[in-house]
Design a protein around this motif. Structure first.
Motif: not given
Length: 297
Positions: A25-36
């Motif tokens: 989840l930590r990596v997923a959230i980081l990647v999601g924030v960057l995409l956002g």
């Protein structure tokens, strides 16, 4: 003494998750924030930045899907189809729907006739109907639907800009994903379509609906400056579109025995794994915004 999970569930404020989250989840959230951040930046700039973002997304998604098809003995013109998809996206900028439809029809004709003579004039085409039909499906599934997301950038309403329309539909789809993911992990027990996607549950769908209609009401009111009740309808429609889009991709991957389209996005899978729900939702949003514009004029 170490407490059991059941004891912790009784003493804690939240129930223990019924299902494994299935990713970091930590990596997923980081990647999601960057995409956002990438999406927000493009929306703030306008079509001149938004169209390249959509174009790159379409190219990568088509590369993923066509690669998986090639690995499973489907014969499709790889680079030509990616070029066709780019033509559909970019011609929708100056010519809007007319350009999109023209590029799509031309792409279908090229695919239909090109597959006839793929092996030359003196050799019969192999698996013609299968490959040609799948090719048309890919052209519809990715560049056609994505082009509606691109065209939203210059579809202004009397109350809001095109960027606001894009933000509205994307926030609704993200809310649907987050609500469905959270509710599915915490409470999922009754599969929605076990033959297609065993992990997708009715509890998760309920979470998607709750988050989706709430976000729809808020975004339509504050971003589109329209009746919040329209937002409830939009939110529900986008949840349904996003869920069905996810199930379509799940069936695609299930037939080929793969978990993700690719590994290009850490803890997320491929680009197609992230936009599968947004593709049909973009078309639905474009149709609704057009209907609102026509009704108000």
């Amino acid at each position: 003494m170490k407490e059991s999970r059941s004891t912790w569930s009784l003493r804690g404020h939240l129930p223990y998750p019924k299902n494994d989250a299935g990713r970091d989840l930590r990596v997923a959230i980081l990647v999601g924030v960057l995409l956002g951040a990438l999406v927000i930046g493009a929306l703030l700039i306008g079509p001149v930045a938004w169209y390249p973002v959509v174009s790159v997304g379409v190219a990568v998604a088509m590369w993923e899907v066509l690669s998986r098809l090639r690995e499973n003995s489907y014969s499709l013109p790889f680079y030509q189809m990616i070029f066709m998809g780019q033509a559909m996206v970019w011609l929708s900028w100056p010519f809007e729907l007319t350009g999109l439809v023209t590029a799509f029809v031309a792409s279908v004709l090229i695919l239909m006739f090109g597959r006839l003579f793929h092996n030359g004039r003196h050799s019969a085409p192999q698996n013609y109907l299968r490959d040609m039909s799948v090719g048309v499906f890919v052209l519809m599934w990715i560049p056609l639907f994505a082009s509606f997301a691109a065209m939203l950038s210059h579809l202004s309403t009397p109350w809001a800009s095109g960027s606001a329309s894009i933000a509205t539909f994307m926030l609704c789809v993200v809310a649907s994903d987050v609500g469905g993911y959270a509710a599915g992990v915490m409470f999922g027990a009754h599969p929605m379509a076990p033959a297609v996607s065993p992990k997708k549950s009715w509890e998760g769908f309920a979470g998607s609906v709750l988050f989706g209609i709430t976000t729809g009401a808020l975004t339509v009111h504050f971003l589109l400056h329209d009746d919040w009740r329209i937002g409830i309808v939009l939110g529900l429609g986008l949840v349904i579109c996003a869920t069905l889009g996810d199930l379509v991709e799940s069936q695609f991957k299930r037939e080929f025995g793969i978990k993700d389209m690719s590994a290009i996005l850490p803890a997320h899978g491929g680009v197609m794994d992230r936009i599968d729900g947004m593709l049909p939702a973009a078309m639905a949003t474009w149709l609704l915004i057009n209907a609102l514009v026509q009704y108000s004029s």
